[in-house]
Scaffold this active site. Structure first.
Site, short mmCIF file in Angstrom:
data_model
loop_
_atom_site.label_atom_id
_atom_site.label_comp_id
_atom_site.label_asym_id
_atom_site.label_seq_id
_atom_site.Cartn_x
_atom_site.Cartn_y
_atom_site.Cartn_z
N CYS A 114 -8.93 -9.26 -45.33
CA CYS A 114 -9.30 -7.60 -45.37
C CYS A 114 -8.07 -6.69 -45.88
O CYS A 114 -8.26 -5.69 -46.03
CB CYS A 114 -9.80 -7.20 -43.99
SG CYS A 114 -10.94 -8.22 -43.42
N HIS A 260 -8.75 0.35 -42.51
CA HIS A 260 -9.73 -0.59 -42.77
C HIS A 260 -10.87 -0.46 -41.76
O HIS A 260 -10.82 -0.09 -40.86
CB HIS A 260 -9.08 -2.15 -42.48
CG HIS A 260 -10.25 -3.22 -42.64
ND1 HIS A 260 -11.10 -3.46 -43.59
CD2 HIS A 260 -10.32 -4.22 -41.69
CE1 HIS A 260 -12.00 -4.28 -43.24
NE2 HIS A 260 -11.35 -5.03 -42.37
N ASN A 290 -18.05 -4.05 -41.99
CA ASN A 290 -16.78 -4.52 -42.41
C ASN A 290 -17.05 -5.21 -43.80
O ASN A 290 -17.49 -6.17 -43.81
CB ASN A 290 -16.22 -5.47 -41.45
CG ASN A 290 -14.87 -5.95 -41.79
OD1 ASN A 290 -14.51 -5.93 -42.95
ND2 ASN A 290 -14.37 -6.59 -40.99
N1 ACO Z 1 -25.11 -8.42 -29.64
C1 ACO Z 1 -25.49 -8.48 -28.43
N2 ACO Z 1 -24.50 -8.87 -27.47
C2 ACO Z 1 -23.34 -9.42 -28.06
C3 ACO Z 1 -23.16 -9.52 -29.64
C4 ACO Z 1 -24.22 -8.58 -30.32
N3 ACO Z 1 -24.25 -8.94 -31.59
N4 ACO Z 1 -22.25 -9.99 -29.75
C5 ACO Z 1 -21.35 -10.51 -28.88
N5 ACO Z 1 -22.18 -10.04 -27.74
C6 ACO Z 1 -22.01 -10.47 -26.20
C7 ACO Z 1 -21.14 -11.38 -25.91
O1 ACO Z 1 -21.80 -12.66 -26.08
C8 ACO Z 1 -20.58 -11.23 -24.57
O2 ACO Z 1 -21.56 -11.33 -23.58
P1 ACO Z 1 -21.07 -12.26 -22.34
O3 ACO Z 1 -20.39 -11.21 -21.67
O4 ACO Z 1 -22.60 -12.33 -21.38
O5 ACO Z 1 -20.32 -13.39 -22.75
C9 ACO Z 1 -20.56 -9.89 -24.58
O6 ACO Z 1 -21.44 -9.33 -25.53
C10 ACO Z 1 -18.99 -9.32 -24.98
O7 ACO Z 1 -18.54 -9.93 -25.96
P2 ACO Z 1 -17.12 -9.47 -26.44
O8 ACO Z 1 -16.87 -10.67 -27.73
O9 ACO Z 1 -16.21 -9.47 -25.65
O10 ACO Z 1 -17.22 -8.37 -27.19
P3 ACO Z 1 -16.14 -7.03 -27.73
O11 ACO Z 1 -16.38 -5.98 -27.13
O12 ACO Z 1 -14.94 -7.79 -27.81
O13 ACO Z 1 -16.76 -7.03 -29.34
C11 ACO Z 1 -16.36 -7.57 -31.50
C12 ACO Z 1 -16.64 -8.03 -30.04
C13 ACO Z 1 -17.13 -6.63 -32.11
C14 ACO Z 1 -16.24 -8.89 -32.60
C15 ACO Z 1 -14.73 -7.03 -31.39
O14 ACO Z 1 -14.04 -7.90 -30.50
C16 ACO Z 1 -13.94 -6.91 -32.66
O15 ACO Z 1 -14.44 -5.92 -33.73
N6 ACO Z 1 -13.13 -7.66 -33.05
C17 ACO Z 1 -12.22 -7.56 -34.33
C18 ACO Z 1 -12.98 -8.00 -35.57
C19 ACO Z 1 -12.28 -7.37 -36.74
O16 ACO Z 1 -11.51 -6.64 -36.63
N7 ACO Z 1 -12.04 -8.32 -37.78
C20 ACO Z 1 -11.34 -7.95 -38.79
C21 ACO Z 1 -10.78 -8.87 -39.65
S1 ACO Z 1 -12.35 -9.65 -40.58
C22 ACO Z 1 -11.80 -10.52 -42.16
O17 ACO Z 1 -10.30 -10.41 -41.86
C23 ACO Z 1 -12.63 -11.11 -42.71
#
Ligand code: ACO
Length: 335
Positions: A114, A260, A290
């Site tokens: 990214c 980003h 993204n």
């Molecule tokens: N729909 C519904 N529920 C979901 C979903 C979804 N799409 N995805 C995850 N959940 C659930 C999980 O299973 C979990 O359930 P549980 O508590 O029963 O286990 C709950 O939601 C919380 O999951 P988390 O992973 O803790 O959610 P979080 O708030 O951390 O959000 C996310 C996840 C959006 C991926 C976040 O961590 C994030 O944005 N991370 C950074 C990603 C990023 O910036 N990438 C950039 C680089 S990408 C590249 O370089 C190609």
């Protein structure tokens, strides 16, 4: 003293195909409310079958050439930043050259996930520093939808496809036209975070792949979202602070902050650490998700369309991605 590179032609191309959060509900266990509140994304674009990453890249490039007034035949270098090429060989840059009928001196791909656009600015700056007459077509193009496991709700809701492009040169291509100068760019990497975000193959055990193998889960995006989140906030904040400090600026001097577009909560966390005001911030991830390396040039193209790339504007860019990689850049538009 070396000239600060000119940057012009802020252009983007995204596939027409829109995939909304509601559309996703039909085939993966997720819902619009979760995606909006946890990521800020409402919809994303998905390249239809038959449309290649190189097609998106070529369209963005055509736009950049037209907007900058740069004759295609004057392009000396094509740099495509991507982590989702259609094939490993030939490079996407060579495919773009083929599509546009260009015979550049250099046509190469750069992969910094990214962070690619920020890294690409530095690669282009390097070419310009050694070759006075160089004109660099810098394209960021991604089709991450092809590396999503569409049954994995933790990743497939996040990503989208698209491309953006700019032209860098040592002279103003269209004197009086809209162009910025690249005042600063820096990027960094820490390979110890590689396992936290990866895709594209079984990189821990590549020797076992045979021609009869089908794709395994390692082909698709594997991400520890929470860890990536923490690293992203810290690294982008620090990169911006460094660029501001070294250019004797404070955040109050910045007219437009273009981070980003990965997750609204990451953008807000970085924004609050840097004291960015809402009117300084550019956000369009609700429409595209993204798009990896393409997110910043897509945002810049939309900012241009909205009249936010004004003469004199100071624009701070920052990104973070797989690797880990991260960086920041400072563009200042000529008066
Ligand atoms: N729909 C519904 N529920 C979901 C979903 C979804 N799409 N995805 C995850 N959940 C659930 C999980 O299973 C979990 O359930 P549980 O508590 O029963 O286990 C709950 O939601 C919380 O999951 P988390 O992973 O803790 O959610 P979080 O708030 O951390 O959000 C996310 C996840 C959006 C991926 C976040 O961590 C994030 O944005 N991370 C950074 C990603 C990023 O910036 N990438 C950039 C680089 S990408 C590249 O370089 C190609």
């Amino acid at each position: 003293m070396t000239t600060l590179p000119y940057v012009s032609g802020f252009s983007a191309h995204t596939p027409a195909n829109v995939l909304t959060n509601k559309d996703l509900e039909a085939f993966v266990d997720t819902n619009d409310e979760w995606i909006r509140t946890r990521t800020g994304i409402h919809e994303r674009r998905k390249a239809p079958d038959g449309v290649a990453n190189a097609d998106l890249a070529a369209e963005a490039a055509r736009g950049a050439l037209a907007l900058s007034g740069c004759p295609a035949e004057s392009i000396t270098h094509i740099v495509v930043v991507t982590c989702s090429p259609d094939v490993l060989c030939p490079s996407t840059a060579c495919q773009v050259a083929g599509r546009l009928g260009l015979r550049a001196r250099v046509a190469i791909d750069v992969n910094a996930a990214c962070t690619g656009f920020v890294s690409g600015l530095d690669v282009a700056r390097g070419f310009l520093a050694t070759q006075k007459k160089a004109r660099v077509l810098l394209i960021a193009s991604e089709t991450l939808s092809r590396f999503c496991d569409w049954a994995d709700r933790t990743t497939c809701v996040l990503f989208g496809d698209g491309a953006g492009a700019v032209i860098l040169s040592n002279e103003a291509i269209q004197p009086g036209g809209l162009h910025a100068r690249l005042h600063d760019v820096r990027h960094a990497a820490d390979g110890s975070g590689g396992d936290l975000l990866h895709f594209g193959g079984r990189y821990t055990n590549p020797g076992s792949i045979t021609p009869s193998d089908v794709f395994g889960k390692e082909y698709f995006i594997q991400m520890n979202g929470r860890e990536v989140f923490k690293h992203a906030v810290r690294s982008m904040t620090e990169a911006c602070q460094e660029v501001l400090h070294d250019n004797n600026l404070t955040i109050a001097d910045i007219d437009l902050f273009v981070p980003h577009q990965a997750n609204l909560r990451i953008i807000e966390a970085v924004g609050s650490r840097l004291n960015v005001k809402p009117e300084q911030l550019f956000i369009n991830l609700q429409k595209y998700g993204n798009t990896s390396a393409a997110s910043i040039p897509i945002a810049l193209a939309e900012a241009r369309e909205e009249g936010r790339l004004k003469p004199g504007a100071k624009v701070l860019l920052t990104s973070f991605g797989g690797g880990f990689t991260w960086g920041a850049a400072l563009l200042i538009f000529d008066e």
